[in-house]
Design a protein around this motif. Structure first.
Motif, PDB file in Angstrom:
ATOM      1  N   GLY A   1       0.789  -1.228   0.000  1.00  0.00           N
ATOM      2  CA  GLY A   1       0.000   0.000   0.000  1.00  0.00           C
ATOM      3  C   GLY A   1       0.817   1.272   0.000  1.00  0.00           C
ATOM      4  N   ALA A   2       2.120   1.183   0.192  1.00  0.00           N
ATOM      5  CA  ALA A   2       2.956   2.386   0.209  1.00  0.00           C
ATOM      6  C   ALA A   2       3.000   3.009  -1.189  1.00  0.00           C
ATOM      7  N   GLU A   3       2.872   4.335  -1.220  1.00  0.00           N
ATOM      8  CA  GLU A   3       2.948   5.041  -2.504  1.00  0.00           C
ATOM      9  C   GLU A   3       4.411   5.170  -2.907  1.00  0.00           C
ATOM     10  N   THR A   4       4.752   4.605  -4.046  1.00  0.00           N
ATOM     11  CA  THR A   4       6.129   4.635  -4.529  1.00  0.00           C
ATOM     12  C   THR A   4       6.352   5.721  -5.569  1.00  0.00           C
ATOM     13  N   GLY A   5       5.272   6.222  -6.145  1.00  0.00           N
ATOM     14  CA  GLY A   5       5.409   7.270  -7.146  1.00  0.00           C
ATOM     15  C   GLY A   5       4.100   7.988  -7.370  1.00  0.00           C
ATOM     16  N   GLU A   6       4.228   9.166  -7.965  1.00  0.00           N
ATOM     17  CA  GLU A   6       3.046   9.933  -8.340  1.00  0.00           C
ATOM     18  C   GLU A   6       3.331  10.594  -9.679  1.00  0.00           C
ATOM     19  N   MET A   7       2.298  10.693 -10.491  1.00  0.00           N
ATOM     20  CA  MET A   7       2.467  11.243 -11.827  1.00  0.00           C
ATOM     21  C   MET A   7       1.259  12.113 -12.149  1.00  0.00           C
ATOM     22  N   THR A   8       1.516  13.193 -12.868  1.00  0.00           N
ATOM     23  CA  THR A   8       0.438  14.003 -13.420  1.00  0.00           C
ATOM     24  C   THR A   8       0.666  14.083 -14.925  1.00  0.00           C
ATOM     25  N   ILE A   9      -0.348  13.712 -15.671  1.00  0.00           N
ATOM     26  CA  ILE A   9      -0.315  13.785 -17.121  1.00  0.00           C
ATOM     27  C   ILE A   9      -1.380  14.783 -17.534  1.00  0.00           C
ATOM     28  N   VAL A  10      -0.993  15.776 -18.315  1.00  0.00           N
ATOM     29  CA  VAL A  10      -1.958  16.741 -18.845  1.00  0.00           C
ATOM     30  C   VAL A  10      -2.369  16.238 -20.221  1.00  0.00           C
ATOM     31  N   TRP A  11      -3.653  16.088 -20.404  1.00  0.00           N
ATOM     32  CA  TRP A  11      -4.243  15.626 -21.661  1.00  0.00           C
ATOM     33  C   TRP A  11      -4.999  16.767 -22.313  1.00  0.00           C
ATOM     34  N   THR A  12      -5.219  16.645 -23.613  1.00  0.00           N
ATOM     35  CA  THR A  12      -6.101  17.553 -24.340  1.00  0.00           C
ATOM     36  C   THR A  12      -7.046  16.723 -25.175  1.00  0.00           C
ATOM     37  N   LEU A  13      -8.171  17.335 -25.502  1.00  0.00           N
ATOM     38  CA  LEU A  13      -9.069  16.787 -26.516  1.00  0.00           C
ATOM     39  C   LEU A  13      -8.926  17.694 -27.725  1.00  0.00           C
ATOM     40  N   ARG A  14      -8.211  17.218 -28.743  1.00  0.00           N
ATOM     41  CA  ARG A  14      -7.995  18.017 -29.942  1.00  0.00           C
ATOM     42  C   ARG A  14      -9.163  17.801 -30.890  1.00  0.00           C
ATOM     43  N   PRO A  15      -9.912  18.883 -31.168  1.00  0.00           N
ATOM     44  CA  PRO A  15     -11.058  18.743 -32.066  1.00  0.00           C
ATOM     45  C   PRO A  15     -10.612  18.255 -33.448  1.00  0.00           C
ATOM     46  N   ASN A  16     -11.407  17.376 -34.034  1.00  0.00           N
ATOM     47  CA  ASN A  16     -11.125  16.920 -35.391  1.00  0.00           C
ATOM     48  C   ASN A  16     -11.317  18.081 -36.351  1.00  0.00           C
ATOM     49  N   ALA A  17     -10.500  18.117 -37.385  1.00  0.00           N
ATOM     50  CA  ALA A  17     -10.579  19.216 -38.359  1.00  0.00           C
ATOM     51  C   ALA A  17     -11.838  19.132 -39.184  1.00  0.00           C
TER      52      ALA A  17
END
Length: 150
Positions: free
Chosen positions: A134-150
């Motif tokens: 249960g110990a937290e060994t890592g943390e990550m933040t990923i920024v995503w986008t929703l790119r509109p289709n052309a």
């Protein structure tokens, strides 16, 4: 999801070779939470016998992709989800199997409203990586986008 539709885990395993390469296993995947597991595999160990940092990064990024598909799969006809940037912190030694749990950092309805208004929304996905005790060994933040289709 109907029984005839593939699960998000099946879709990711079919379309993302690294998911198969690392033998990632999917736990709960909903629009609120996605959980993926990296089994303990000597081929992916680092110099101290735990999972390699690259394997843990891929695990966490894959968990973020799973929640993005769960939360925004109904938008795929008009926008493509893309990872914009990521930051990871390794906090404790990871040994044995590890689990990544992803959560959205912004309400999905707000992201869709921005897309509806003609924008290209960005939103963070936060991921906690834990080992068997249960110990937290890592943390990550990923920024995503929703790119509109052309």
């Amino acid at each position: 999801m109907s029984e005839t539709q593939p699960s998000i885990g099946d879709m990711l395993a079919a379309t993302v070779p690294m998911v198969r390469t690392l033998n990632l296993a999917f736990g709960e995947v909903t629009a609120e939470r996605a959980e993926l597991h990296l089994p303990d595999q000597p081929d992916f160990h680092n110099h101290v016998g735990g999972p390699h940092a690259g394997a843990m990064f891929t695990l966490a990024e894959s968990a973020s992709g799973a929640i993005v598909l769960a939360a925004f799969g109904d938008q795929l006809s008009r926008a493509v989800p893309l990872a914009v940037r990521a930051e990871i912190g390794y906090k404790k030694l990871a040994m044995g199997p590890v689990t990544a749990t992803a959560t959205l950092g912004r309400p999905a309805a707000d992201v869709v409203a921005e897309l509806d208004a003609g924008g290209r929304p960005e939103f963070p996905v936060r991921v906690s990586i834990t080992r068997g005790d249960g110990a937290e060994t890592g943390e990550m933040t990923i920024v995503w986008t929703l790119r509109p289709n052309a």
